[in-house]
Write an enzyme that holds these catalytic residues in place. Structure first.
Site, PDB file in Angstrom:
ATOM      1  N   ASP A  66       0.820  -1.211   0.000  1.00  0.00           N
ATOM      2  CA  ASP A  66       0.000   0.000   0.000  1.00  0.00           C
ATOM      3  C   ASP A  66       0.858   1.266   0.000  1.00  0.00           C
ATOM      4  O   ASP A  66       0.768   2.100   0.881  1.00  0.00           O
ATOM      5  CB  ASP A  66      -0.925  -0.018   1.225  1.00  0.00           C
ATOM      6  CG  ASP A  66      -1.956   1.114   1.184  1.00  0.00           C
ATOM      7  OD1 ASP A  66      -2.369   1.493   0.078  1.00  0.00           O
ATOM      8  OD2 ASP A  66      -2.314   1.623   2.262  1.00  0.00           O
ATOM      9  N   GLU A  88       4.291  -8.019   6.998  1.00  0.00           N
ATOM     10  CA  GLU A  88       2.992  -8.642   6.761  1.00  0.00           C
ATOM     11  C   GLU A  88       3.011  -9.692   5.655  1.00  0.00           C
ATOM     12  O   GLU A  88       2.176  -9.672   4.740  1.00  0.00           O
ATOM     13  CB  GLU A  88       1.935  -7.570   6.466  1.00  0.00           C
ATOM     14  CG  GLU A  88       1.679  -6.639   7.632  1.00  0.00           C
ATOM     15  CD  GLU A  88       0.535  -5.661   7.379  1.00  0.00           C
ATOM     16  OE1 GLU A  88      -0.005  -5.647   6.254  1.00  0.00           O
ATOM     17  OE2 GLU A  88       0.178  -4.912   8.309  1.00  0.00           O
ATOM     18  N   TYR A 115      -5.323  -3.250  13.390  1.00  0.00           N
ATOM     19  CA  TYR A 115      -6.117  -2.056  13.085  1.00  0.00           C
ATOM     20  C   TYR A 115      -7.553  -2.247  13.569  1.00  0.00           C
ATOM     21  O   TYR A 115      -8.499  -2.208  12.799  1.00  0.00           O
ATOM     22  CB  TYR A 115      -6.074  -1.766  11.585  1.00  0.00           C
ATOM     23  CG  TYR A 115      -4.731  -1.248  11.119  1.00  0.00           C
ATOM     24  CD1 TYR A 115      -4.440   0.109  11.158  1.00  0.00           C
ATOM     25  CD2 TYR A 115      -3.750  -2.111  10.678  1.00  0.00           C
ATOM     26  CE1 TYR A 115      -3.212   0.593  10.746  1.00  0.00           C
ATOM     27  CE2 TYR A 115      -2.505  -1.643  10.265  1.00  0.00           C
ATOM     28  CZ  TYR A 115      -2.250  -0.289  10.300  1.00  0.00           C
ATOM     29  OH  TYR A 115      -1.026   0.187   9.896  1.00  0.00           O
ATOM     30  N   GLU A 170       2.381  -1.499  14.194  1.00  0.00           N
ATOM     31  CA  GLU A 170       1.499  -0.595  13.451  1.00  0.00           C
ATOM     32  C   GLU A 170       0.150  -0.539  14.147  1.00  0.00           C
ATOM     33  O   GLU A 170      -0.356  -1.561  14.624  1.00  0.00           O
ATOM     34  CB  GLU A 170       1.272  -1.056  11.998  1.00  0.00           C
ATOM     35  CG  GLU A 170       2.462  -0.942  11.075  1.00  0.00           C
ATOM     36  CD  GLU A 170       2.104  -1.345   9.636  1.00  0.00           C
ATOM     37  OE1 GLU A 170       0.902  -1.244   9.265  1.00  0.00           O
ATOM     38  OE2 GLU A 170       3.006  -1.752   8.901  1.00  0.00           O
TER      39      GLU A 170
END
Length: 636
Positions: free
Chosen positions: A192, A436, A489, A525
C-alpha cells in the site's frame, strides 16, 4: 569477553568474529578524505521512456551507444511500467583520468527496480532491486587517452515487479479487446504505497587509490566501565600494506589506537551511545580513523577513511529490550520516503524537517517501512539518537507463489546487501526481514525461517524480526524471531466505527501472543485515517476526532502492558503518503499524524503529549527530565 545481561541469541556476542558470515566486498559510504574525492551527479538528467509495444526499442536500437538526443526527443517523467532511460554527460577532473594510481568508481544510490548501466556505450554494471546502492570500478573506461575526461553515463531502469522480485508483483494482461487495446497490461502490486521508479537517490563518482580500504566492520561492547570497539578491515589492490587505526572522541582527542586488519580497542570510561531522551547527552559518536599504507606496482600509496562509531550494546530478554543493559521502550513512528513533487527522491530540506518533527513529538524510534532508507537518513539517526528497525523490501509477500526457492535466494541476497551497507550504524538495533507476509502458509514458515537464520548469521550482534498481521496461533514464522512485531487495526479494518471494542481486542491480542511465544512485543502498526479539516462529534471514521479517539483507546492497553512485556509502539503513520489509485484511498493513505506536507493533525498533539510523558517516566540516573528537554529544545 564483555560482560552480558543477554539471552541466548546474543550469548556469543559481537566479539567473536568467527560467528558472522563473511560478506564479499564492501559498500562503505563514499566520504571525502585526504585520499578520496567525490563528484555528485545530482540535477537534471536526459530522460526517455520506451513506449514501444514490447518496451524494448531502446535495446533493439542500442540507445546507449550515442547520446539520447540523437535517437529522439527526451520526455518529462510519466507514470510508467517498463523501461526508462537516463543519461548524463560528465567532464572528469584531469587528474582522475591521467593518474593511473587513482581508481574511479561509479556509484548509484538507488535505482528501482532493475538497472543496466553503460559508460561511454560499454555495458558496465547490472543490479536487481531498488533502495540499495551498487557500484563499479570504471577506471579502465576513463583512463584511456587525452579525450577520456568526457564521460557519458546511460542507465536503463525497469520498475516491473514479478513473483521473484523483492517486493514481488504480477503482470496482468487484459485480453478483452472490446474493452482494452491489444497487448494492454497492468502491474499488480500487493503493498500500500506508490511504486515510484527511477533514480531515487544520488548517482556519484568517487576516487580511491588503487590499493584501498574496501570495508570496515565494527561491533561494540561494554566491560565494566570500559567500552570495547572491535574492528575488522579488508584491503584490496595490494598484499603488502600496513594499517593504523585510531579512535578519537567527539573533541578529536585520541582515546585508543591499534594496527592490523582486526583488533579490539579498549576505551576506559567510555561515553556510550544512548537513544534520544534516554541520556543528557544522547548519540555520542567517536571517530574511527583508518590509514592504509601500501606498496603497488606504481609505487607506495596511502588511503584514509573515517567511520563514525557509537559504543552501545543491544540485548533481549523474554520481556525486555535492553540498550546498554537498560530497558528501552520504542515510542515512535513508521515512515515512508515520500513527499509532494519529489515522490521518493532524496531531499535534504525534507529530511531535516522530518527529524525536527520527530524530536518535537518526543519520538525515539522508527521502522524503515518497508525498505531500506537512504544512507543519509541513517547517519542522521546516529547523530540524533533515533533508534531504527531496519527493514528490507520484503513487503507484499501475499501469494503462495511468492514463497519459492528463487525468491528465497533473492531475499537472502538482499539481506546481505542491507547488512553490508548498514551494519556499522549504532542507531540500528534490529533487522526486519519482511512486513505482513502471508505467514500462515507452511511454505512461508520455511521461507521466513531461512531468511531470519541467514540474517542472524550475517550479524549475530542484533536481534531479527519480521512484522506480522497473522493470527498468533497460525503464524508459521513467529517461532524464529527474537521480538514479536504485531500490526493491528481494530475498529478500522474490522468492526468499523466500534471504538468501544478496541481495549478488549487489543488485550486479547497481547495476552495471546505473549502466552504462546514468551517474547517481548512491539505494537509495530496501529492507526486510523484522518482527512485534515474533517470533524464530527461523536467521532466518525476519517475525521480527526476518530483518529485521535482510536489512538487513545490503544494507549489505555499499551500503558497496562508496557509495564510487563510490551516494549514499543510505532504509530502508522508519521505522515500521509501516496498510494496507487483505488476507491479505498483518497489521494493516498491518510493515516499520518502529519499531512503529506508535514502539517500536524489533532493526533500529532496527542502523540506528543504521550511520548514526552513516557520519556519523563524513565527515571534512571542517566535520563533527562521532560521539562529540561522542552526547555532546551529548538523545535518547540
Amino acid at each position: 569477553m564483555a560482560r552480558r545481561t543477554a539471552v541466548a541469541w546474543a550469548a556469543l556476542g559481537p566479539l567473536l568474529w568467527g560467528c558472522a558470515l563473511a560478506l564479499q566486498g564492501g559498500m562503505l559510504y563514499p566520504r571525502e578524505t585526504p585520499s578520496r574525492e567525490r563528484k555528485e551527479l545530482d540535477g537534471l538528467w536526459c530522460f526517455r521512456a520506451d513506449f514501444s509495444h514490447n518496451r524494448r526499442r531502446g535495446f533493439e536500437e542500442q540507445w546507449y551507444r550515442r547520446p539520447l538526443r540523437e535517437s529522439g526527443p527526451t520526455l518529462d517523467m510519466p507514470d510508467f511500467v517498463g523501461w526508462v532511460w537516463y543519461e548524463r554527460e560528465v567532464i572528469l577532473p584531469e587528474r582522475w583520468t591521467q593518474d593511473l594510481s587513482t581508481r574511479v568508481v561509479l556509484r548509484i544510490g538507488s535505482a528501482h527496480a532493475y538497472a543496466i548501466v553503460w559508460v561511454n556505450g560499454v555495458d558496465t554494471l547490472e543490479h536487481e532491486g531498488g533502495y540499495l546502492p551498487f557500484e563499479a570500478d570504471i577506471s579502465n573506461l576513463v583512463q584511456v587517452g587525452p579525450l577520456s575526461s568526457q564521460l557519458r553515463i546511460t542507465i536503463a531502469i525497469n520498475n516491473t515487479l514479478t513473483p521473484t522480485t523483492l517486493p514481488p508483483g504480477t503482470i496482468q494482461y487484459k485480453n478483452d479487446t472490446s474493452n482494452y487495446p491489444k497487448g494492454y497490461f497492468v502491474q499488480n502490486i500487493y503493498f500500500d504505497f506508490f511504486n515510484y521508479a527511477g533514480l531515487q537517490r544520488s548517482v556519484l563518482l568517487y576516487t580511491t587509490p588503487t590499493a584501498y580500504i574496501d570495508d570496515i566492520t565494527v561491533t561494540t561492547g561494554v566491560e565494566h566501565d570500559s567500552g570495547l570497539v572491535n574492528y575488522q578491515i579488508s584491503v584490496k589492490g595490494s598484499n603488502l600494506f600496513e594499517l593504523e587505526v585510531r579512535l578519537l572522541d567527539a573533541e578529536n582527542k585520541l582515546v585508543a589506537n591499534g594496527t592490523g586488519t582486526q583488533g579490539q580497542l579498549k576505551v576506559p570510561g567510555a561515553r556510550l551511545w544512548w537513544p534520544y531522551l534516554m541520556h543528557k547527552r544522547p548519540a555520542y559518536l567517536y571517530s574511527l580513523e583508518v590509514r592504509l599504507t601500501a606498496q603497488t606496482s606504481l609505487g607506495p600509496v596511502s588511503d584514509f577513511y573515517t567511520l563514525p562509531v557509537g559504543i552501545r550494546t543491544v540485548n533481549v530478554t523474554k520481556s525486555q529490550f535492553l540498550i546498554n543493559g537498560k530497558p528501552f521502550y520504542f515510542h515512535g513512528v513508521n515512515k515512508h520516503e515520500d513527499a509532494d513533487i519529489r515522490g521518493k527522491g532524496f531531499d535534504w530540506p525534507l529530511l531535516v524537517k522530518d527529524f525536527n518533527l520527530l524530536r518535537w513529538l518526543g519520538a525515539n524510534a522508527f521502522r524503515t517501512s518497508h525498505y531500506p532508507y537512504a544512507e543519509e537518513v541513517l547517519q542522521m539517526c546516529d547523530r540524533y539518537g533515533i533508534v531504527v528497525i531496519d527493514e528490507c523490501p520484503g513487503v507484499g509477500l501475499a501469494l503462495p507463489q511468492f514463497f519459492n526457492n528463487v525468491s528465497l535466494q533473492n531475499h537472502m541476497r538482499v539481506m546481505e546487501e542491507v547488512v553490508r551497507r548498514d551494519k556499522n550504524h549504532p542507531a540500528i538495533v534490529m533487522w526486519s526481514v519482511a512486513n505482513e507476509p502471508a505467514s500462515h502458509l507452511e511454505s512461508a514458515g520455511y521461507y521466513l525461517k531461512m531468511a531470519i537464520a541467514h540474517t542472524k548469521a550475517l550479524d549475530p550482534s542484533r536481534p531479527v524480526t519480521f512484522v506480522t498481521r497473522s493470527n498468533y496461533a497460525a503464524d508459521k514464522g513467529a517461532p524464529y524471531v527474537d521480538v514479536m512485531c504485531v500490526n493491528s487495526y481494530y475498529s478500522w479494518y474490522n468492526d468499523f466505527g466500534h471504538l468501544e471494542l478496541i481495549q478488549r481486542q487489543l488485550t486479547t491480542q497481547f495476552e495471546s501472543w505473549y502466552k504462546t511465544y514468551q517474547k517481548p512485543i512491539i505494537q509495530s502498526e496501529y492507526g486510523a485515517e484522518a482527512i485534515v479539516g474533517f470533524h464530527q462529534d461523536p467521532p466518525l471514521m476519517f475525521t480527526e476526532e476518530y483518529q485521535k479517539s482510536l489512538l487513545e483507546q490503544y494507549h489505555v492497553v499499551l500503558d497496562q502492558k508496557r509495564r510487563k512485556y510490551v516494549v514499543g509502539e510505532l504509530i502508522w503513520n508519521f505522515a500521509d503518503f501516496m498510494t496507487e489509485q483505488s476507491p479505498l484511498r483518497v489521494l493516498g493513505n491518510k493515516k499520518g499524524v502529519f499531512t503529506r506536507q508535514r502539517q500536524p493533525k489533532s493526533a500529532a498533539f496527542l502523540l506528543r503529549e504521550r511520548y514526552w510523558k513516557i520519556a519523563n517516566e524513565t527515571r534512571y540516573p542517566y535520563s533527562i527530565a521532560k521539562s529540561q528537554c522542552l526547555e532546551n529544545s529548538p523545535f518547540i
